[in-house]
Every structure is written in structure tokens, then in C-alpha cells.
Design an enzyme around this catalytic site. Structure first.
Site, PDB file in Angstrom:
ATOM      1  N   ASP A  38      -0.752  45.993 -36.702  1.00 59.44           N
ATOM      2  CA  ASP A  38       0.312  46.064 -35.702  1.00 59.44           C
ATOM      3  C   ASP A  38       0.356  47.502 -35.207  1.00 59.44           C
ATOM      4  O   ASP A  38       0.526  48.435 -36.015  1.00 59.44           O
ATOM      5  CB  ASP A  38       1.662  45.730 -36.337  1.00 59.44           C
ATOM      6  CG  ASP A  38       1.856  44.249 -36.623  1.00 59.44           C
ATOM      7  OD1 ASP A  38       0.864  43.500 -36.582  1.00 59.44           O
ATOM      8  OD2 ASP A  38       2.998  43.853 -36.900  1.00 59.44           O
ATOM      9  N   SER A  78       1.360  56.415 -38.992  1.00 61.09           N
ATOM     10  CA  SER A  78      -0.050  56.490 -39.362  1.00 61.09           C
ATOM     11  C   SER A  78      -0.922  55.864 -38.290  1.00 61.09           C
ATOM     12  O   SER A  78      -0.435  55.219 -37.362  1.00 61.09           O
ATOM     13  CB  SER A  78      -0.261  55.789 -40.697  1.00 61.09           C
ATOM     14  OG  SER A  78       0.629  56.311 -41.673  1.00 61.09           O
TER      15      SER A  78
END
Length: 287
Positions: A108, A248
Site C-alpha cells: 500500500d 518507509s
């Protein structure tokens, strides 16, 4: 930050995480604050706290402020904020496209795809890289000229587990330690600091898309990359690993003439617009 859904809806979103990073890295006051924050013992203390029962007080406010739909996730009791942050999603909420002619997203994320040329540079977490500097491996970088660098940027409210994009033979993990250098936190506003985030990469030899290189880029402060496997035979859609707290990024390098990226994603990328994608979703086709 401009982003588009796959249906073409444009979203003008203020990314709180990106604003905070811009302040820390791009202003004199931010660099003064950043210096002690990145000290190893501070990072360890913060990481340790997020793994304690006490950190559970942060969970409900985080869910509320980020409008997270918890019905998509496995119903478990979290014993720490880190357990919540690395929560597992229900498989039916992220179906994996199993058509082997389709190239899928590993996470995602907000996706940007950039063609790789000799002079190609790109930004990841406020640091400018080319493929060679990202990998610190010239010979491996050379293999991807003419191909694509796919940058999957995860925000703090995204699902922080990621999967393999194809069946294949996975190589060993190579870890690159992050660095932060501020000679003078007041001077040099235009180029505020030199930094590189910690990252880990591996190659994946696939029958469908050739040799891929997959890189996980961790957060500078307390973020941690946790990969599940060393050298192994892996399957499409199988969980590869997860990130602990911190925004991240997953980067996938694709060789020349192996994948045709979906037209909406390429058009958005050329217009400096990120495309919102989900783990297991088709983003391209086999050439």
C-alpha cells in the site's frame, strides 16, 4: 503533495510527515533539533518505548487522527504501539492479482515510476539518489539502464507489510547503514545536511519479469526493516517483510523491456503526481 486514485480522482493532500521532515532537514532550527534526535541512544530509547505496554496509549489517537478502518485488520489485542503499527491485514482486504502476466504492487503506497537513464536522479526521503548510489553497487546498477525505478512511498497511516511481486529465487539480503552528517547546523540552508537512510536490498530472479532488485528504505530515526527470509524460493503475494514505526519506502528496479507500466501511472509520474496503489494490485503487464 498531489496524488491520484486509480480512477483518476486528484487528491491535494497535506502530508504531515513530509512537512515535519522538511522542517527538520531544511531549516536551521530543525537541524538543531535533529542532531540530538538522531543520537543512537535516543533512537534506541524511542524504539524500546514503542515496544512497551505503555506505548498502547498512542494507538487510539493515531487511529482517530488518520481515519484508519480497523475492520480490515485481524482482530487482536495489541501489547505495544509497534505491534499495532505492524498489524496484519485480513487477506480478503488485499486480494493479490495472481495473473502471472500482471506486475503487482508490493505495498500500500504512493507510487512514482521513473525511466532509468545515465543521468537519472530521484528523491527518497529528502535524499537525492541515482541507482548506483542507492545500491552502492555499480555493476548491479548497470544492469537496469533503460529499465524503471519504481518508488513505493509509504506514509505512517499505510499498511506497513509488503509482499513479493512474482515467484522466483530470492538472493541474500544486503544491508546498508544509514548516515547523517551535519557539520554546521546553522549554515548552508540551501543544502542543509548530508544524509542517507538505512536500506536493505536483494535480487529476485523471476521467470516472468527477469531479474528484479527490491530495496527497502527505512526511516532515519527509529524505523526498522524486518525481512522474513534470506536466500529462498518465494511466491507471488507471499509476505516479504514489514517496517516498524516510521514512514518507509519500497523500491523495485525493473530491467529494460520486461514490464509495460499502466498508462495512468506513467502519465501521473511524468506530471509529478503520485498514484495511490494497494498491495497485490496490478500496476503493469509483462512485455
Amino acid at each position: 503533495m498531489k496524488q491520484k486514485l486509480r480512477n483518476g480522482t486528484l487528491i491535494e493532500k497535506t502530508d504531515g510527515q513530509e512537512k515535519a521532515l522538511s522542517f527538520l532537514y531544511g531549516t536551521a532550527l530543525g537541524r538543531i533539533i535533529l542532531k540530538p534526535l538522531t543520537a543512537p541512544f535516543i533512537s534506541k530509547i524511542a524504539g524500546a518505548f514503542l515496544s512497551t505496554k505503555l506505548s498502547c496509549v498512542l494507538i487510539k489517537p493515531f487511529i482517530k487522527s488518520n481515519n484508519i478502518d480497523m475492520s480490515q485488520f485481524k482482530p487482536v489485542k495489541y501489547n505495544s504501539y509497534n505491534e499495532f503499527f505492524t498489524r496484519e491485514i485480513c487477506p480478503e482486504a488485499r486480494p493479490v492479482d495472481m495473473d502471472k502476466n500482471h506486475f503487482i504492487s508490493p505495498a500500500d503506497s504512493k507510487l512514482t515510476v521513473i525511466p532509468i537513464a545515465d543521468d537519472t536522479f530521484f528523491n527518497i526521503k529528502h535524499t537525492r539518489y541515482n541507482v548506483e548510489s542507492l545500491l552502492k553497487n555499480r555493476s548491479l546498477a548497470e544492469e537496469y539502464k533503460g529499465g524503471y525505478v519504481m518508488i513505493f512511498r509509504l506514509c505512517v497511516d499505510d499498511y506497513h507489510r509488503y509482499c513479493y511481486v512474482a515467484d522466483g529465487e530470492k538472493g541474500e539480503n544486503t544491508f546498508i547503514k544509514g548516515v547523517l552528517h551535519t557539520v554546521n547546523p546553522i549554515a548552508n540552508d540551501y543544502y542543509p545536511i548530508y544524509k542517507e537512510n538505512s536500506r536493505e536490498y536483494t535480487t529476485l530472479e523471476t521467470a516472468d519479469f527477469g531479474k528484479l532488485t527490491i530495496i527497502e528504505v527505512g526511516a532515519l530515526l527509529v524505523g526498522k526493516i524486518v525481512n522474513n527470509h534470506g536466500k529462498a524460493r518465494v511466491k507471488r503475494g507471499q509476505e516479504k517483510g514489514y517496517f516498524q514505526f516510521g514512514g518507509s519506502t519500497v523500491v523495485v528496479l525493473v530491467k529494460k523491456d520486461k514490464v509495460t507500466v499502466d498508462s495512468d501511472i506513467m502519465e501521473n509520474s511524468l506530471a509529478d503526481i503520485e498514484t495511490i496503489v494497494r498491495m497485490g494490485e496490478k500496476i503493469g503487464t509483462k512485455k
